[in-house]
Design an enzyme around this catalytic site. Sequence first.
Site, PDB file in Angstrom:
ATOM      1  N   GLY A 123       9.859  14.893 -16.278  1.00  0.00           N
ATOM      2  CA  GLY A 123       8.402  15.015 -16.195  1.00  0.00           C
ATOM      3  C   GLY A 123       7.768  15.986 -17.171  1.00  0.00           C
ATOM      4  O   GLY A 123       6.554  16.122 -17.223  1.00  0.00           O
ATOM      5  N   SER A 129      14.170  10.402 -19.414  1.00  0.00           N
ATOM      6  CA  SER A 129      14.523   9.009 -19.126  1.00  0.00           C
ATOM      7  C   SER A 129      15.193   8.360 -20.334  1.00  0.00           C
ATOM      8  O   SER A 129      16.159   7.605 -20.186  1.00  0.00           O
ATOM      9  CB  SER A 129      13.318   8.205 -18.651  1.00  0.00           C
ATOM     10  OG  SER A 129      12.267   8.364 -19.546  1.00  0.00           O
ATOM     11  N   ASP A 173      11.795   8.246 -28.788  1.00  0.00           N
ATOM     12  CA  ASP A 173      12.633   9.070 -27.914  1.00  0.00           C
ATOM     13  C   ASP A 173      14.108   8.695 -28.020  1.00  0.00           C
ATOM     14  O   ASP A 173      14.979   9.562 -28.055  1.00  0.00           O
ATOM     15  CB  ASP A 173      12.187   8.928 -26.449  1.00  0.00           C
ATOM     16  CG  ASP A 173      10.704   9.201 -26.286  1.00  0.00           C
ATOM     17  OD1 ASP A 173      10.122   9.826 -27.180  1.00  0.00           O
ATOM     18  OD2 ASP A 173      10.119   8.781 -25.267  1.00  0.00           O
TER      19      ASP A 173
END
Length: 391
Positions: A123, A129, A173
Amino acid sequence: MKSKKELIRETIEIHKNRYLSKPDYISIAPGRINIIGEHTDYNYGLAMPAAIDRYICVTVSTNNNRVLSVYSKTLDESFSDSDTDLESKTWSRYVLGCIHEMNSAYNISAGMDIAINSTLEMGKGISSSAALEISIVNALSQLFNLRLSDDEIIEICQQVDHRHVGINSGKLDFSASLLSKDALILSLDFLNNSHSYIKSNLEGCDWVLVDSGIRRELVGSKYLERVEESQEAWSFIGDASTLKEKIKNIETKDICSLKDSNKMLYNRLYHVITENTRVKKMESALTLNQPKEAGSILTDSHLSLRDFYEVSCHEIDYIIEISKDLDYWYGGRIMGGGFGGSIICLLKSGAVQNYSDDIKCIYKKKFGYSLDIDSVLFTNGAEVLDNISAE
Ligand code: GLA
């Protein structure tokens, strides 16, 4: 915080205790910061991320009972593929998504035991993730001897986001988590699908992350809206056959006609085009050891993300505003998908404690959230170890 070695050792122990066998492979993937180039990945642009010393560690082994068992130490939750109540365990989508995508491409059906452990907080906008997906796909690639290329691994992870998680993310990412190199900055070109590395010569400064405490969930956020707006905006510039050629040398003057017909779409492209210019300028600032210039590029990026791409939030705008008055603060900006999460700042070396003292209290009083401020080190990208080399 646990070191990478300790994390690996601990995860192997968890695997052994839970599944009563050694893991076959240990896969470790880092989170990332992004120095500059935000919302450029799905816009055929440029970015400069780096992996940081916070990791997800995944251990895997095959089993003979043809069941998939997954345990997350971080969440202290587990699931197996026969469970019917997976809705509440949203993290299972990432794991099952990876397995599903790899199974349909490479037929990897087998019983598997998986343990997950982490020093990478969720978060904060530092890609926990993506690190989870990279570590699972990398692990399975080894386990089933698939010899996937970096591009294939990144592609699978992106498909997991798109098809199983519901985020139309770009490749930033995953690329950062997989391709980064120790102490270097990754330079990504999403138009040509290429990458290279930059050595920063900045002296006397630290890269610092400020966690605003505002938790952002990209699923259901305006992130998807921005992806769709960008696609619409580019459709005014060219069609599928001409767009890439047109984007190569595009400047803000080339999108003037959009300014009158659709100001919002103009603003989105204005951000992307100027952000690409900032990425190029940042490369010079880093190699020529110009911390002031690097800081002002960061702050310009923030203003563009705030005013043109509209992905900031007032709490983070406030932190940037009060930081501008501090003489050891070179610059900073909201980082990642936006709407909360973390800020990346460049500070004079040794000023992290002062910065913390100067802004934590003001922020808490104004918004009620606690700030978390930490310096980060750039590290190697993901790797997979067998149980012998991990000992
Ligand atoms: C999120 C997405 C990335 C990228 C950034 C914004 O982190 O996962 O693909 O779009 O936002 O730069």
